[in-house]
Write a protein that holds these residues in place. Sequence first.
Motif, PDB file in Angstrom:
ATOM      1  N   THR A 198      41.686  34.914  57.939  1.00 51.67           N
ATOM      2  CA  THR A 198      41.699  34.496  56.533  1.00 51.67           C
ATOM      3  C   THR A 198      40.354  34.720  55.838  1.00 51.67           C
ATOM      4  O   THR A 198      40.307  35.262  54.724  1.00 51.67           O
ATOM      5  N   ALA A 199      39.276  34.322  56.500  1.00 55.55           N
ATOM      6  CA  ALA A 199      37.953  34.419  55.855  1.00 55.55           C
ATOM      7  C   ALA A 199      37.610  35.877  55.544  1.00 55.55           C
ATOM      8  O   ALA A 199      37.092  36.182  54.457  1.00 55.55           O
ATOM      9  N   LEU A 200      37.939  36.771  56.463  1.00 56.04           N
ATOM     10  CA  LEU A 200      37.644  38.188  56.250  1.00 56.04           C
ATOM     11  C   LEU A 200      38.437  38.723  55.054  1.00 56.04           C
ATOM     12  O   LEU A 200      37.889  39.404  54.180  1.00 56.04           O
ATOM     13  N   HIS A 201      39.739  38.390  54.991  1.00 52.13           N
ATOM     14  CA  HIS A 201      40.574  38.868  53.883  1.00 52.13           C
ATOM     15  C   HIS A 201      40.056  38.343  52.549  1.00 52.13           C
ATOM     16  O   HIS A 201      39.995  39.080  51.565  1.00 52.13           O
ATOM     17  N   GLU A 202      39.667  37.066  52.542  1.00 46.23           N
ATOM     18  CA  GLU A 202      39.163  36.474  51.291  1.00 46.23           C
ATOM     19  C   GLU A 202      37.876  37.159  50.862  1.00 46.23           C
ATOM     20  O   GLU A 202      37.649  37.418  49.675  1.00 46.23           O
ATOM     21  N   MET A 203      37.031  37.464  51.835  1.00 45.69           N
ATOM     22  CA  MET A 203      35.750  38.107  51.518  1.00 45.69           C
ATOM     23  C   MET A 203      35.983  39.502  50.921  1.00 45.69           C
ATOM     24  O   MET A 203      35.398  39.858  49.897  1.00 45.69           O
ATOM     25  N   LEU A 204      36.881  40.267  51.545  1.00 47.84           N
ATOM     26  CA  LEU A 204      37.143  41.629  51.043  1.00 47.84           C
ATOM     27  C   LEU A 204      37.645  41.581  49.605  1.00 47.84           C
ATOM     28  O   LEU A 204      37.229  42.372  48.758  1.00 47.84           O
ATOM     29  N   PHE A 205      38.542  40.623  49.323  1.00 51.19           N
ATOM     30  CA  PHE A 205      39.089  40.552  47.967  1.00 51.19           C
ATOM     31  C   PHE A 205      38.038  40.065  46.972  1.00 51.19           C
ATOM     32  O   PHE A 205      37.995  40.545  45.835  1.00 51.19           O
ATOM     33  N   SER A 206      37.177  39.153  47.405  1.00 47.45           N
ATOM     34  CA  SER A 206      36.151  38.671  46.464  1.00 47.45           C
ATOM     35  C   SER A 206      35.166  39.802  46.138  1.00 47.45           C
ATOM     36  O   SER A 206      34.714  39.925  45.006  1.00 47.45           O
ATOM     37  N   PHE A 207      34.865  40.661  47.118  1.00 45.82           N
ATOM     38  CA  PHE A 207      34.013  41.829  46.825  1.00 45.82           C
ATOM     39  C   PHE A 207      34.686  42.720  45.774  1.00 45.82           C
ATOM     40  O   PHE A 207      34.055  43.187  44.841  1.00 45.82           O
ATOM     41  N   PHE A 208      35.984  42.940  45.962  1.00 41.75           N
ATOM     42  CA  PHE A 208      36.724  43.797  45.019  1.00 41.75           C
ATOM     43  C   PHE A 208      36.717  43.182  43.620  1.00 41.75           C
ATOM     44  O   PHE A 208      36.532  43.884  42.625  1.00 41.75           O
ATOM     45  N   GLU A 209      36.905  41.858  43.567  1.00 38.23           N
ATOM     46  CA  GLU A 209      36.942  41.202  42.254  1.00 38.23           C
ATOM     47  C   GLU A 209      35.605  41.321  41.533  1.00 38.23           C
ATOM     48  O   GLU A 209      35.550  41.485  40.321  1.00 38.23           O
ATOM     49  N   GLU A 210      34.529  41.246  42.323  1.00 32.82           N
ATOM     50  CA  GLU A 210      33.192  41.349  41.719  1.00 32.82           C
ATOM     51  C   GLU A 210      32.914  42.750  41.230  1.00 32.82           C
ATOM     52  O   GLU A 210      32.312  42.952  40.190  1.00 32.82           O
ATOM     53  N   ASP A 211      33.361  43.738  42.007  1.00 30.54           N
ATOM     54  CA  ASP A 211      33.042  45.119  41.676  1.00 30.54           C
ATOM     55  C   ASP A 211      34.234  46.014  42.036  1.00 30.54           C
ATOM     56  O   ASP A 211      34.305  46.568  43.129  1.00 30.54           O
ATOM     57  N   PRO A 212      35.178  46.128  41.080  1.00 38.10           N
ATOM     58  CA  PRO A 212      36.444  46.803  41.407  1.00 38.10           C
ATOM     59  C   PRO A 212      36.301  48.300  41.685  1.00 38.10           C
ATOM     60  O   PRO A 212      37.230  48.910  42.211  1.00 38.10           O
TER      61      PRO A 212
END
Length: 287
Positions: A198-212
């Motif tokens: 879960t933590a890894l998936h959340e991190m990947l998506f938060s990176f994308f949200e910050e810089d799509p």
Amino acid sequence: MERIEQAYAKLNLFLDVTGKRADGYHEIKSVMHSVTLADTVTVRATAADFSCITLKMENSSIPADERNLAYLAAEAFLEKTGITANVAIVVEKQIPAAAGLGGGSADAAAVLRALNAIFDHPLSTEALCALGATLGSDVPFCVLGGTMLCEGRGEVCTPYSYPEGYFVIAVPEDEKMKTPEAYALLDEAFENFEEPQTALHEMLFSFFEEDPYYSMYNVFEGIVLPRSHAATILRTRLLDAKAKNAMMSGSGTAVFGVFDTEDEAKAAAAKIKGAIVCASAPASLTL
Ligand code: C5P
């Protein structure tokens, strides 16, 4: 009555697989984006005593029979609504097939939209999406278009904000990857997703949200690119041609680059044989 629909291709700007379900499908989290590369789908339909569906695929070797998703979409629509009709569908193919660009799903969605419009909207947008989900996981997104965060097996769509852009799509000629095969390879690599990350998936998506742009992500790249030399080279060539970023779409093997302007996209495409320039497409329907 006749209705002409644009069946837009989709790009996955973010695609993560977060788990495996008991029904064999996978839980995904994906940001899908419609682009102006499109098939043109013409649907003629008139009410009749008995239903008859015909399908013609122009510019394509894809079989135009009852296995084709466009045909199945018409059949599902008539069954769901109880309408009996003569339906004639013509698909002018532009979207490369089996490349991760959602061409078959886009055609099916276009048929659903067209029939719903011709028969004066017997189905709500939600009902049309639910019907689309019985045909394929990406069909609900293709019914809606625009940019959506797609979850569940892909059918749970929520509008997502993404800046409009220009894209260059490049498709390897011979090296194709079937979606079930890509998922099977992923299962092997991720040991059937038995350990929740879960933590890894959340991190990947938060990176994308910050810089799509610079944090685009596709979990299938690590599985498919090592098996497709051509896709790997095309991806590198897009980056060499000054794409802001380049990535594979869906389970491949099409790759795409992101550009700020049409001129930049055209200049890059001129360096890559067969490359297609397109832009963000408008939503077809809104939730
Ligand atoms: O839903 P659709 O028919 O497009 O899926 C094709 C295949 O891709 C499925 O049979 C399944 O093997 C795989 N798939 C999956 N998980 C998803 C979507 C597709 O395992 N979320």
